[in-house]
Design a protein around this motif. Structure first.
Motif, mmCIF file in Angstrom:
data_model
loop_
_atom_site.group_PDB
_atom_site.id
_atom_site.type_symbol
_atom_site.label_atom_id
_atom_site.label_comp_id
_atom_site.label_asym_id
_atom_site.label_seq_id
_atom_site.Cartn_x
_atom_site.Cartn_y
_atom_site.Cartn_z
ATOM 1 N N ALA A 250 35.491 36.356 48.245
ATOM 2 C CA ALA A 250 36.354 37.864 48.298
ATOM 3 C C ALA A 250 36.517 39.535 49.238
ATOM 4 O O ALA A 250 36.762 39.626 48.775
ATOM 5 N N ILE B 141 34.287 44.149 50.423
ATOM 6 C CA ILE B 141 34.244 44.995 49.186
ATOM 7 C C ILE B 141 34.536 46.430 50.148
ATOM 8 O O ILE B 141 35.162 47.560 49.684
ATOM 9 N N HIS C 32 39.879 43.227 47.940
ATOM 10 C CA HIS C 32 39.127 42.348 46.761
ATOM 11 C C HIS C 32 39.696 42.277 45.031
ATOM 12 O O HIS C 32 39.373 41.654 45.002
ATOM 13 N N ARG D 115 39.915 39.558 42.287
ATOM 14 C CA ARG D 115 39.129 39.793 40.848
ATOM 15 C C ARG D 115 40.242 39.615 40.031
ATOM 16 O O ARG D 115 40.332 38.526 38.884
ATOM 17 N N SER E 291 32.839 40.862 40.443
ATOM 18 C CA SER E 291 32.444 40.795 41.469
ATOM 19 C C SER E 291 30.787 41.015 41.959
ATOM 20 O O SER E 291 29.985 41.637 41.265
ATOM 21 N N TYR E 292 30.433 41.081 43.001
ATOM 22 C CA TYR E 292 29.169 41.055 44.076
ATOM 23 C C TYR E 292 29.498 40.466 44.894
ATOM 24 O O TYR E 292 30.437 40.547 45.837
ATOM 25 N N GLY F 158 32.242 40.750 49.749
ATOM 26 C CA GLY F 158 32.504 40.482 48.590
ATOM 27 C C GLY F 158 32.774 38.502 47.791
ATOM 28 O O GLY F 158 33.204 37.794 48.514
ATOM 29 N N VAL G 187 33.730 37.022 44.108
ATOM 30 C CA VAL G 187 34.696 36.682 42.328
ATOM 31 C C VAL G 187 33.731 35.294 41.997
ATOM 32 O O VAL G 187 34.363 34.714 42.735
ATOM 33 N N ILE H 219 37.716 49.028 41.853
ATOM 34 C CA ILE H 219 38.285 47.805 42.296
ATOM 35 C C ILE H 219 39.203 47.891 40.492
ATOM 36 O O ILE H 219 40.029 47.507 40.138
#
Length: 314
Positions: free
Chosen positions: A204, A207, A214, A218, A230-231, A243, A245, A297
């Protein structure tokens, strides 16, 4: 295909300029050009970069580097696989290098992994020049490689019942081959080929450099799945916090932050298979992205559809 004159152009300049955003770029020293050519879909190069080793470049964008590809691929694959717990059938959308397939096949429960990539040339280049990435995964009896547009494959429901679907696609650039694969309509089709307790994960974008994009990915995924998270992880060759998702209707990804849950499932699923990056501490760090990005975000409300696509800046 690669040829002497094309290779000499790279070596004459000896530098690779890559635009991360319209206002930010990286400059890397090229030691050698291993392959340079063009498929029906994109420009392809495998180059050797000082400090990074081999690098796969598609349409001028770094896809992965020998020095740190394991960080990206372990982060992409294993959280979703662990969240599911015992995936038997896995669908990989994209992933031409074979490294995503490599990581999927480390899981003892996997009986079949289907990798669908639109570009046969990329797959063939990876087979020959990126052995450090795939490590023979293409030849594993559990693996099936399908050369097809990921849209067509999913829309046709050529196969269903996937426990985990992993989208390892190129970024949604306006002229690129993957833009519609980031739409709400596509994610709904993906969900239709998954098992009821299935888990979906997608790369994604950055970030740190492309926060709003991103967030749009998401938000789009969140229109289709109940639980979405998200991470991100800093990948040195991307010069960015990259990023991801992850989503599911049945499983809340925040449980990945629980040490007992994570370590028990990781140990059971991988049974000693080598991971160079991911452990519980890394997972916890990835889930807790910095406050300023979390807030940005949360502010973004847009999502992508076929009629209202959102493209990354070239």
């Amino acid at each position: 295909m690669a040829g002497g004159s094309e290779k000499s152009v790279f070596l004459k300049w000896s530098w690779f300029l890559e635009w991360l955003t319209p206002n930010r770029a990286t400059l890397k020293h090229i030691e050698d050009v291993i392959f340079q050519g063009r498929s029906r879909f994109q420009e392809i190069a495998v180059v050797r970069v000082s400090g990074e080793g081999k690098v796969l470049v598609l349409d001028g964008k770094t896809q992965s580097s020998e020095s740190d590809e394991f960080m990206y691929h372990e982060a992409l694959v294993h959280p979703a696989m662990i969240l599911h717990g015992s995936p038997r059938k896995v669908l990989i959308l994209g992933g031409g290098e074979g490294a995503t397939l490599r990581e999927v096949l480390k899981h003892r429960s996997v009986e079949k992994a289907v990798m669908v990539d639109i570009d046969e040339t990329v797959v063939n280049v990876a087979r020959e020049h990126l052995r450090e990435w795939h490590r023979g995964a293409f030849d594993d009896p559990r693996a099936e490689v399908v050369i097809d547009d990921a849209w067509n494959y999913v829309a046709s429901k050529a196969e269903t019942g996937f426990d985990v679907v992993i989208a390892d696609l190129v970024d949604p650039l306006e002229a690129g081959p993957a833009t519609r694969l980031y739409s709400e309509e596509y994610y709904r089709m993906v969900k239709d080929v998954m098992t009821p307790g299935g888990v979906f994960v997608t790369q994604a974008v950055s970030i740190s450099h492309l926060t709003e994009y991103h967030a749009i990915i998401r938000n789009t995924v969140a229109r289709v799945f109940k639980h979405v998270e998200s991470y991100g992880v800093y990948v040195p060759s991307f010069d960015s916090m990259w990023g991801f998702v992850v989503a599911s209707d049945d499983k809340d990804p925040r449980i990945l932050g629980d040490r007992g849950f994570f370590e028990t499932r990781l140990s059971h699923q991988l049974q000693g298979a080598e991971l160079r990056f991911l452990d519980h501490a890394s997972m916890l760090h990835m889930l807790n992205i910095p406050k300023m990005y979390r807030e940005a975000i949360a502010r973004e409300k847009r999502y992508a559809t076929l009629d209202n696509q959102v493209f990354l800046p070239a």
